[in-house]
Write a protein that holds these residues in place. Sequence first.
Motif, short mmCIF file in Angstrom:
data_model
loop_
_atom_site.label_atom_id
_atom_site.label_comp_id
_atom_site.label_asym_id
_atom_site.label_seq_id
_atom_site.Cartn_x
_atom_site.Cartn_y
_atom_site.Cartn_z
N LEU A 4 11.18 2.93 4.66
CA LEU A 4 11.79 2.52 3.39
C LEU A 4 12.24 3.73 2.61
O LEU A 4 13.36 3.77 2.07
N THR A 5 11.36 4.72 2.54
CA THR A 5 11.69 5.93 1.80
C THR A 5 12.96 6.56 2.35
O THR A 5 13.85 6.97 1.59
N ALA A 6 13.08 6.62 3.68
CA ALA A 6 14.22 7.29 4.30
C ALA A 6 15.52 6.52 4.08
O ALA A 6 16.55 7.12 3.78
N VAL A 7 15.49 5.18 4.22
CA VAL A 7 16.76 4.44 4.03
C VAL A 7 17.22 4.51 2.59
O VAL A 7 18.43 4.57 2.31
N LEU A 8 16.27 4.54 1.66
CA LEU A 8 16.66 4.65 0.25
C LEU A 8 17.19 6.04 -0.05
O LEU A 8 18.23 6.21 -0.68
N LYS A 9 16.48 7.05 0.43
CA LYS A 9 16.88 8.43 0.16
C LYS A 9 18.27 8.72 0.72
O LYS A 9 19.11 9.34 0.05
N LEU A 10 18.53 8.25 1.93
CA LEU A 10 19.82 8.54 2.57
C LEU A 10 20.87 7.47 2.25
O LEU A 10 21.99 7.56 2.75
N GLY A 37 0.82 -1.22 0.00
CA GLY A 37 0.00 0.00 0.00
C GLY A 37 0.85 1.26 0.00
O GLY A 37 0.54 2.23 0.70
N GLY A 38 1.95 1.24 -0.75
CA GLY A 38 2.84 2.41 -0.77
C GLY A 38 3.97 2.22 0.21
O GLY A 38 3.82 1.50 1.20
N ASP A 39 5.11 2.85 -0.10
CA ASP A 39 6.28 2.65 0.75
C ASP A 39 6.10 3.31 2.12
O ASP A 39 5.66 4.45 2.24
N HIS A 40 6.47 2.56 3.15
CA HIS A 40 6.50 3.09 4.52
C HIS A 40 7.60 4.16 4.59
O HIS A 40 8.63 4.03 3.91
N ALA A 69 12.78 -1.10 13.92
CA ALA A 69 12.45 0.33 13.88
C ALA A 69 10.94 0.54 13.75
O ALA A 69 10.37 1.43 14.37
N LYS A 70 10.28 -0.31 12.94
CA LYS A 70 8.82 -0.15 12.79
C LYS A 70 8.12 -0.42 14.13
O LYS A 70 7.19 0.31 14.50
N ALA A 71 8.55 -1.45 14.83
CA ALA A 71 7.93 -1.74 16.14
C ALA A 71 8.10 -0.53 17.06
O ALA A 71 7.18 -0.15 17.79
N LEU A 72 9.26 0.11 16.98
CA LEU A 72 9.49 1.29 17.81
C LEU A 72 8.56 2.43 17.41
O LEU A 72 7.89 3.02 18.26
N LEU A 73 8.52 2.74 16.11
CA LEU A 73 7.71 3.88 15.66
C LEU A 73 6.21 3.63 15.86
O LEU A 73 5.45 4.57 16.10
N ASP A 74 5.79 2.36 15.76
CA ASP A 74 4.38 2.05 16.04
C ASP A 74 4.05 2.35 17.50
O ASP A 74 2.94 2.76 17.83
N GLY A 124 28.82 -1.64 9.61
CA GLY A 124 28.97 -0.43 10.43
C GLY A 124 28.10 0.71 9.97
O GLY A 124 28.47 1.88 10.12
N ALA A 125 26.94 0.38 9.42
CA ALA A 125 26.06 1.43 8.87
C ALA A 125 25.08 1.99 9.91
O ALA A 125 24.23 2.81 9.55
N HIS A 126 25.20 1.56 11.14
CA HIS A 126 24.25 2.02 12.17
C HIS A 126 24.05 3.54 12.20
O HIS A 126 22.91 3.99 12.28
N PRO A 127 25.13 4.34 12.15
CA PRO A 127 24.89 5.80 12.24
C PRO A 127 23.98 6.31 11.14
O PRO A 127 23.07 7.11 11.40
N ARG A 128 24.19 5.83 9.91
CA ARG A 128 23.33 6.29 8.80
C ARG A 128 21.91 5.74 8.95
O ARG A 128 20.93 6.42 8.65
N ILE A 129 21.83 4.50 9.41
CA ILE A 129 20.50 3.90 9.57
C ILE A 129 19.73 4.65 10.67
O ILE A 129 18.53 4.91 10.53
N ILE A 130 20.42 5.03 11.72
CA ILE A 130 19.76 5.79 12.79
C ILE A 130 19.29 7.14 12.26
O ILE A 130 18.18 7.60 12.58
N ARG A 131 20.09 7.75 11.40
CA ARG A 131 19.65 9.03 10.79
C ARG A 131 18.39 8.82 9.96
O ARG A 131 17.46 9.63 9.98
N ALA A 132 18.35 7.71 9.23
CA ALA A 132 17.17 7.43 8.40
C ALA A 132 15.94 7.18 9.26
O ALA A 132 14.84 7.65 8.94
#
Length: 162
Positions: free
Chosen positions: A93-99, A87-90, A115-120, A142-150
């Motif tokens: 998804l949009t943020a990890v792709l964009k960043l 039903g469209g990108d969550h 992350a979804k469980a957290l945001l829910d 070691g991508a945690h910092p970027r993933i956290i930004r996303a």
Amino acid sequence: MVSPVTPKDLKLKVNGIERSIPTDCDTPLLYVLREDFGLKGTRFGCGTGGCGACTVIADGKAVTSCDLPASAFAGQTIETVETLATGGDHPLLTAVLKLQAAQCCYCLPGILMAAKALLDDDPSPTRERIVSALDGNLCRCGAHPRIIRAITEAAAETGGAK
Ligand code: FES
Ligand code: FES
């Protein structure tokens, strides 16, 4: 393969679809999702509950799926990473792709579900809560910092990050 439905089958709902598994199914949920239900997005990493690659959401909570039999999830509502593109990108998804937040992406399905469980539960988590929510998810790149930004950006999209 999961056998045909019988009155003794256990039910679980996966990404909104009711599924059945045999009552004596001692196969880990991860394999049932991937091999029986064709949901290949959830990854196998360590197989012992230690890396988080296989994380899914069960009744609203992020859980590893490699170390418990599917029958332990009877009656529960399961979400896998595939649900993020339904039903469209969550926003996650949009943020990890964009960043371009991830590198090899092996860890990403599990991290996205944590992350979804957290945001829910908390649409505008603090950075500390985001870090804590990813505590069980390893990333060899070691991508945690970027993933956290996303995740922070996705939270701003959905609820406004603190
Ligand atoms: S594969 Fe399940 S925690 Fe590592
Ligand atoms: S991006 Fe490669 S393991 Fe996380």
